[in-house]
Design a protein around this motif. Structure first.
Motif, PDB file in Angstrom:
ATOM      1  N   ASP A  20      22.500  22.520  18.854  1.00  0.00           N
ATOM      2  CA  ASP A  20      21.034  22.482  18.798  1.00  0.00           C
ATOM      3  C   ASP A  20      20.556  22.205  17.368  1.00  0.00           C
ATOM      4  N   ALA A  21      21.197  22.848  16.400  1.00  0.00           N
ATOM      5  CA  ALA A  21      20.806  22.662  14.999  1.00  0.00           C
ATOM      6  C   ALA A  21      21.036  21.224  14.562  1.00  0.00           C
ATOM      7  N   LEU A  22      22.192  20.669  14.921  1.00  0.00           N
ATOM      8  CA  LEU A  22      22.495  19.294  14.522  1.00  0.00           C
ATOM      9  C   LEU A  22      21.507  18.319  15.150  1.00  0.00           C
ATOM     10  N   ALA A  23      21.165  18.527  16.413  1.00  0.00           N
ATOM     11  CA  ALA A  23      20.203  17.643  17.077  1.00  0.00           C
ATOM     12  C   ALA A  23      18.844  17.692  16.375  1.00  0.00           C
ATOM     13  N   ASP A  24      18.382  18.904  16.026  1.00  0.00           N
ATOM     14  CA  ASP A  24      17.099  19.054  15.333  1.00  0.00           C
ATOM     15  C   ASP A  24      17.142  18.385  13.955  1.00  0.00           C
ATOM     16  N   LEU A  25      18.220  18.612  13.223  1.00  0.00           N
ATOM     17  CA  LEU A  25      18.335  18.058  11.879  1.00  0.00           C
ATOM     18  C   LEU A  25      18.429  16.532  11.913  1.00  0.00           C
ATOM     19  N   LEU A  33      24.158  14.306   0.872  1.00  0.00           N
ATOM     20  CA  LEU A  33      24.580  15.219   1.945  1.00  0.00           C
ATOM     21  C   LEU A  33      26.101  15.306   2.025  1.00  0.00           C
ATOM     22  N   PHE A  34      26.785  14.202   1.732  1.00  0.00           N
ATOM     23  CA  PHE A  34      28.249  14.265   1.721  1.00  0.00           C
ATOM     24  C   PHE A  34      28.722  15.153   0.573  1.00  0.00           C
ATOM     25  N   THR A  57      27.997  14.799   9.078  1.00  0.00           N
ATOM     26  CA  THR A  57      27.529  13.918  10.147  1.00  0.00           C
ATOM     27  C   THR A  57      26.176  13.302   9.794  1.00  0.00           C
ATOM     28  N   LEU A  58      25.281  14.100   9.243  1.00  0.00           N
ATOM     29  CA  LEU A  58      23.987  13.568   8.808  1.00  0.00           C
ATOM     30  C   LEU A  58      24.173  12.532   7.708  1.00  0.00           C
TER      31      LEU A  58
END
Length: 271
Positions: free
Chosen positions: A11-16, A37-38, A104-105
């Protein structure tokens, strides 16, 4: 391949991801954010104490945001800092998911930095992956634990600079970090991200001989109808394929090789 997250982490990854895409759509520097971010994901992996604090559910979200702001302000882009602050304020199923999500972001941001050339980016990542697989010397050099990441990165840049997109070079060097099982696994994940940004899915097609363009198009059209979205074909010439073809799309496998058909026939005769 792509990491799978569950529960709160998913859920957090989808929101971010939605927040990131919105920021990039507003003109944020995708390449800079990808690098930032990396870097932060690498920091969290190397600093266990920091990782524990920013994923501790007993620590208030504002305190976590203040901590990362104090550490990162002036060192990363403001949008990157905001994303990291949002990330540490979320709940994570397991501690390591935070660093994985930021990586991933990062991949999404770098892919989006290629703009309308995300299709070319996917092709270049596939071609580089094939070069690594087909060249034992290069494969050994990139997997040699005695060589530093900086040394390997210089080798990759020497091979790709002037021939590939900046985003391709960034991701190719990022694949050396060791956060995926192998360089090939990292590159395959990046191809998936690039294809998804381009509105496609990736199909790896293994054949004994190159496909004619008309056959490629017919196969792509058939798979696109089956999966309801455009399909990018990565064709791999595999001498172990006697005839026919084997198609891999995510976890789906369509095996139409002669060897498999013969094995099926033998089983039916034996039964």
């Amino acid at each position: 391949m792509a990491r799978t997250m569950r529960g709160a982490s998913a859920d957090a990854l989808a929101d971010l991801t939605s927040i990131l895409v919105g920021k990039l759509g507003g003109g944020a520097d995708a390449s800079r954010i990808g690098d930032d971010l990396f870097t932060v994901s690498s920091l969290l992996r190397s600093e266990a104490a920091l990782r524990r604090v920013v994923t501790d559910v007993s620590v208030d979200a504002p305190a976590k945001k203040n901590l990362v702001t104090g550490l990162l302000a002036g060192k990363v882009d403001e949008v990157s800092l905001d994303l990291v602050g949002e990330a540490v304020s979320r709940r994570w199923t397991v501690s390591r998911d935070l660093a994985d999500a930021l990586e991933t972001l990062s991949e999404v941001a770098v892919v989006r930095s290629a703009g309308t050339e995300s299709g070319r980016l996917a092709d270049e990542l596939f071609a580089f992956g094939q070069a690594v697989n087909d060249n034992p010397g290069l494969r050994d050099a990139l997997s040699d634990p005695s060589r530093s990441v900086e040394d390997k990165s210089a080798l990759v840049r020497g091979l790709l600079e002037g021939k590939a997109l900046p985003a391709t070079i960034t991701l190719a060097t990022q694949s050396l970090a060791g956060t995926y099982r192998t360089v090939a696994a990292a590159l395959a994940t990046y191809q998936q991200v690039a294809a998804e940004v381009h509105g496609e899915r990736v199909a790896t097609v293994r054949v004994a001989h190159p496909l004619a363009e008309a056959d490629r198009q017919r196969l792509a059209d058939a798979l696109s109808r089956q999966y309801g979205r455009p399909i990018q074909l990565n064709v791999v010439i595999d001498p172990e394929v006697i005839g026919g073809l084997r198609v891999e799309i995510g976890d789906d496998v369509i095996d139409g090789t002669v060897e498999t058909r013969l094995a099926d026939a033998r089983r039916k005769l034996a039964g």
